[in-house]
Design an enzyme around this catalytic site. Sequence first.
Site, PDB file in Angstrom:
ATOM      1  N   TYR A  95       0.830  -1.205   0.000  1.00  0.00           N
ATOM      2  CA  TYR A  95       0.000   0.000   0.000  1.00  0.00           C
ATOM      3  C   TYR A  95       0.866   1.257   0.000  1.00  0.00           C
ATOM      4  O   TYR A  95       0.480   2.288  -0.558  1.00  0.00           O
ATOM      5  CB  TYR A  95      -0.951  -0.005   1.193  1.00  0.00           C
ATOM      6  CG  TYR A  95      -2.153  -0.884   0.973  1.00  0.00           C
ATOM      7  CD1 TYR A  95      -3.258  -0.406   0.283  1.00  0.00           C
ATOM      8  CD2 TYR A  95      -2.176  -2.194   1.435  1.00  0.00           C
ATOM      9  CE1 TYR A  95      -4.366  -1.210   0.063  1.00  0.00           C
ATOM     10  CE2 TYR A  95      -3.275  -3.012   1.220  1.00  0.00           C
ATOM     11  CZ  TYR A  95      -4.363  -2.515   0.532  1.00  0.00           C
ATOM     12  OH  TYR A  95      -5.454  -3.322   0.306  1.00  0.00           O
ATOM     13  N   GLU A 135      -8.200  -6.864   5.425  1.00  0.00           N
ATOM     14  CA  GLU A 135      -7.468  -7.979   4.827  1.00  0.00           C
ATOM     15  C   GLU A 135      -6.753  -8.810   5.884  1.00  0.00           C
ATOM     16  O   GLU A 135      -6.678 -10.044   5.763  1.00  0.00           O
ATOM     17  CB  GLU A 135      -6.500  -7.438   3.773  1.00  0.00           C
ATOM     18  CG  GLU A 135      -7.237  -6.974   2.517  1.00  0.00           C
ATOM     19  CD  GLU A 135      -6.468  -5.989   1.666  1.00  0.00           C
ATOM     20  OE1 GLU A 135      -5.220  -5.946   1.788  1.00  0.00           O
ATOM     21  OE2 GLU A 135      -7.106  -5.265   0.873  1.00  0.00           O
TER      22      GLU A 135
END
Length: 396
Positions: A95, A135
């Site tokens: 990310y 997640e």
Amino acid sequence: MLDAQTIATVKATIPLLVETGPKLTAHFYDRMFTHNPELKEIFNMSNQRNGDQREALFNAIAAYASNIENLPALLPAVEKIAQKHTSFQIKPEQYNIVGTHLLATLDEMFNPGQEVLDAWGKAYGVLANVFIHREAEIYHENASKDGGWEGTRPFRIVAKTPRSALITSFEFEPVDGGTVAEYRPGQYLGVWLKPEGFAHQEIRQYSLTRKPDGKGYRIAVKREDGGQVSNWLHHHANVGDVVHLAAPAGDFFMNVAADTPVSLISAGVGQTPMLAMLDTLAKEQHTAQVNWFHAAENGDVHAFADEVSELGRTLPRFTAHTWYREPTEADRAQRVFDSEGLMDLSKLEAAISDPAMQFYLCGPVGFMQFAAKQLVSLGVNNENIHYECFGPHKVL
């Protein structure tokens, strides 16, 4: 949470985003793959070439900017993306890479000034943390199940069966001989491949096609023209070969009570998640009405017809109807279909009139739009219609 000034600054960029469109995400992906080529091992490069992923990412960015004051409205989309990310084994550090290239893209394309870049940096950080947290939960859930695992796990192909001219099924059992995690009917399996001749590792998701049995998994793959992975599986994968699989995932699944009527509506290979649903309904002795409505080009490419008939015979209230758009002469002679042409649900209005009925759709986007429009015109509540897109998500 984001402060009012940050929210206002991000929202002020919406007209610029809309004007630029997917050119923004095209620049982003080109930049990211240039500076971080290792990510080509994770991203579906076919979706990059046809532009689907670029369009999907642009829609996601625009939706986030538009709903930045109402993040709960984005949670269904977050769940869909997070489930897919776990199949790709996306990690928190990735990310940071995406964030770096997103901000650099905004700077290079628009030169908006540091205040705007700082606002988008904060906004992206909030969204990234939402994904990372969800997640992590999914990874933990998958690893904690009986037969579950972290990362990928080696499985052996134990059966390869042609089902039509275009569709072949594959059955997998774990190399370690252990049990495998259960899943919800409608979910998919992550298949990781890098055979000789592939420039990059390729990861694909294929719907599971039967009720969980704790022993192995079955998928069915349509051979796509020019499809690198589907053609390799059809022409080169053999019984005995080992592939690596990520745990089952996906936000599209059937979850109904025994007295809830169900309609399974599909076209082409879109029947694959429906097979798992039908198998589950049959083996759990579902008592309410079950409809199987399927559209295919013709009998040559119509897969699993015998299996569907066999499962249907075990259900007390089952209606099946098949449409062939262009039946062959052999199809007409054998009368293996019910109607010719496009799916017309108005002819079956009585079978779908129960207001409690849940509808599950899968197939090409145009088909699902066509079917959903018919359902709504027949009085079906939008909340009772559930659908799955193969590839990047599109709104019906």
